[in-house]
Write a protein that holds these residues in place. Structure first.
Motif, PDB file in Angstrom:
ATOM      1  N   ILE A   1       0.839  -1.201   0.000  1.00 49.16           N
ATOM      2  CA  ILE A   1       0.000   0.000   0.000  1.00 49.16           C
ATOM      3  C   ILE A   1       0.869   1.244   0.000  1.00 49.16           C
ATOM      4  N   VAL A   2       1.942   1.196   0.804  1.00 46.50           N
ATOM      5  CA  VAL A   2       2.841   2.348   0.861  1.00 46.50           C
ATOM      6  C   VAL A   2       3.431   2.623  -0.518  1.00 46.50           C
ATOM      7  N   ALA A   3       3.888   1.503  -1.155  1.00 46.73           N
ATOM      8  CA  ALA A   3       4.517   1.676  -2.467  1.00 46.73           C
ATOM      9  C   ALA A   3       3.516   2.221  -3.468  1.00 46.73           C
ATOM     10  N   GLU A   4       2.296   1.638  -3.426  1.00 42.07           N
ATOM     11  CA  GLU A   4       1.261   2.088  -4.362  1.00 42.07           C
ATOM     12  C   GLU A   4       0.974   3.565  -4.174  1.00 42.07           C
ATOM     13  N   THR A   5       0.769   3.907  -2.899  1.00 35.35           N
ATOM     14  CA  THR A   5       0.444   5.295  -2.601  1.00 35.35           C
ATOM     15  C   THR A   5       1.559   6.206  -3.045  1.00 35.35           C
ATOM     16  N   LYS A   6       2.798   5.741  -2.751  1.00 33.87           N
ATOM     17  CA  LYS A   6       3.949   6.549  -3.165  1.00 33.87           C
ATOM     18  C   LYS A   6       3.944   6.756  -4.675  1.00 33.87           C
TER      19      LYS A   6
END
Lengths: 189, 251
Positions: free
Chosen positions: A110-115
Motif C-alpha cells: 500500500i505504501v509503495a502504491e500510494t507513493k
C-alpha cells in the motif's frame, strides 16, 4: 551341654512344659532345634503363607497393578495432551507470524502504491506546471521580443523624425530617403 | 549356656535364647501342631500388618497416592522390578509367590524387632520350610519348563571336556546345598542379632558397664534394622536367581 542338661531335667519330670524348657522356664539348648515345636511352627507358617498369598493375589496386587497402570495411562495421556497443546501453540505462533508477515507485505504494498500514485500525480502536476510555465515564458518572450521590436522601431522612428527635424532646423535640406537609410544604419550599428 | 548362667550367687543372668521359646497362647501344656502359640500370634500380626498396608492402605486406589499406599506401591515396584531384572519377563507370573515370601520375611523380621516380641523368622523350622519350598518349586518348574535338558544346568559345555564331570559333581552338590544355606542364612542372621542384644542387655545389670551396654544395644539394634531388610532382600533375590536357573538353565 544340651544333652547333659536334658538328661538332668528329665529327672524332674517337665512333661507339661515339654522337653525343651527347664523348671525355671528357660530354654534347654537351642529352642530352634526343639523337635516338639517344629510341627506347630510349620503348620502355622503354611496357614500364614496361604493367607498372605490369597490376600495378595486376590486383592492387593491386582489393585496396586491397576492403580500403577492407570497412573501410567494418565501420565501418558497428559503428556500426549501437553504435546498436542504445544503443537497447537506452535501452529498458532506460525499462523500469527504468517499473518504478521502478510500484513507487513500488504502495508508495504500500500505504501509503495500510494507513493507511486503520489509520484505520478506530482509528476503530472510538475509536467503541467512546467508546460504552463514554458508556455507562459514563451508568451512572455514573444511579448518581450514584440515590445523590443516595437521599441526598436520606435527608436528608429524617433531617430528619423529627430534627424529630419534636426536637419530641417539646421537649415539643411535632405531628402527623406537618405536620412532614413543613414539613421537606420546608425541605429543598427 | 542358659543353665550355667542360672548358678546362684552371680548377679549376671543370661537367657539369650529364652526369647525363642514357643509357648501356648492360652494356658500351659504341651505344644501340639495345632496349638495357638506365640508363633501363631506373631504370624497373625504380620498378616494384619500386610493387610493394613496392602489392602486397607490402597483402598482409595488414588492416582496420587496417600502415604500408606505409596509404601505399598514402592514394595510392589521393588519386587516386581527385581523379578523382571533377574529372571526376565517370563518370571513375572511368579510375582505373587515371591511377593508373599518377601513380605512374610520382611514383616516377620521387623515385628521381631519390637521389644518383647517373638521372631518367627529366627526359627530354622520356619526358614527351612521357606527355603526347601523354593528349592522344590524351582526344581519342579525347571523340569516342567525344560524337561531333561534342565540337567544341562550341571553340565558346563564351555569347560574343557576332562573337567566337565568334576564340575558337574560340584554343581550338583552346590545345587543341593542351596536350600540349606538359603534357610540357615536367614534364621542364623536374625537369631544371632537377637541373641547378641540379649547378651548385652544382661551386662546392663552391672552399673559400671551399663552405659556401654546400652550404647551397644542401640548400635546393634540399628544394625538389626538394616539386617531385617537386607535378609528379606537377600532371600528374595536368591529366590529370583534360582528361578532364573529353572527358566533359563543355559549358563
Amino acid at each position: 551341654m544340651a544333652t547333659e542338661t536334658t538328661a538332668h531335667d528329665a529327672a524332674h519330670g517337665v512333661a507339661e512344659l515339654g522337653a525343651c524348657v527347664n523348671d525355671h522356664g528357660s530354654a534347654i539348648g537351642m529352642p530352634q532345634l526343639c523337635a516338639d515345636w517344629i510341627p506347630n511352627q510349620i503348620f502355622w507358617l503354611v496357614v500364614t503363607l496361604l493367607v498372605i498369598f490369597f490376600v495378595l493375589s486376590r486383592i492387593a496386587l491386582p489393585r496396586i497393578g491397576a492403580v500403577l497402570a492407570e497412573r501410567r495411562g494418565t501420565i501418558t495421556n497428559d503428556l500426549a495432551a501437553a504435546e498436542d497443546l504445544k503443537q497447537k501453540a506452535l501452529a498458532a505462533e506460525t499462523a500469527y507470524n504468517d499473518a504478521l508477515a502478510q500484513a507487513k507485505a500488504e502495508a508495504n504494498r500500500i505504501v509503495a502504491e500510494t507513493k507511486a500514485a503520489i509520484k505520478a500525480d506530482l509528476d503530472k502536476a510538475t509536467a503541467e506546471a512546467d508546460a504552463k510555465i514554458s508556455a507562459q515564458s514563451a508568451e512572455s518572450e514573444a511579448r518581450i521580443s514584440e515590445i523590443r521590436a516595437g521599441a526598436a522601431e520606435a527608436v528608429a522612428e524617433v531617430a528619423k523624425e529627430t534627424a529630419k527635424e534636426l536637419v530641417a532646423a539646421l537649415g539643411g535640406k535632405a531628402d527623406a530617403r537618405s536620412i532614413t537609410s543613414a539613421v537606420s544604419s546608425r541605429v543598427k550599428g | 549356656m542358659a543353665a550355667e548362667a542360672q548358678s546362684e550367687g552371680s548377679s549376671l543372668v543370661f537367657h539369650p535364647l529364652d526369647q525363642f521359646i514357643v509357648k501356648p497362647l492360652f494356658g500351659e501344656g504341651p505344644v501340639q501342631w495345632y496349638t495357638p502359640t506365640n508363633v501363631t500370634l506373631w504370624m497373625a500380626l504380620a498378616v494384619l500388618a500386610i493387610v493394613a498396608i496392602f489392602v486397607i492402605g490402597t483402598r482409595g486406589r488414588a492416582i496420587i497416592p496417600t502415604r500408606v499406599q505409596s509404601v505399598a506401591e514402592v514394595l510392589y515396584g521393588f519386587i516386581y522390578k527385581m523379578i523382571e531384572d533377574v529372571t526376565g519377563h517370563d518370571g513375572v507370573k511368579f510375582f505373587p509367590y515371591i511377593m508373599t515370601l518377601f513380605l512374610f520375611i520382611l514383616f516377620g523380621n521387623y515385628l521381631g524387632l519390637l521389644p518383647k516380641s517373638f521372631t518367627t523368622t529366627s526359627h530354622i523350622a520356619v526358614t527351612a520350610v521357606l527355603g526347601f519350598g523354593v528349592f522344590f518349586a524351582v526344581t519342579i518348574i525347571g523340569f516342567i519348563k525344560n524337561g531333561p535338558s534342565f540337567l544341562g544346568l550341571f553340565w558346563m559345555s564351555d569347560a574343557p571336556l576332562i573337567l566337565r564331570p568334576i564340575i558337574a559333581v560340584i554343581e550338583v552338590i552346590s545345587y543341593f546345598v542351596r536350600p540349606v544355606s538359603h534357610s540357615i542364612r536367614l534364621a542364623g542372621n536374625i537369631m544371632a542379632g537377637h541373641a547378641v542384644m540379649k547378651v548385652f542387655a544382661g551386662f546392663a545389670a552391672i552399673a559400671a558397664i551399663s552405659p556401654v551396654s546400652v550404647a551397644a544395644i542401640v548400635a546393634i539394634y540399628g544394625l538389626e534394622v538394616l539386617v531385617a531388610f537386607i535378609q528379606a532382600y537377600v532371600f528374595t533375590i536368591l529366590t529370583c536367581v534360582y528361578l532364573k536357573d529353572a527358566l533359563h538353565p543355559g549358563h
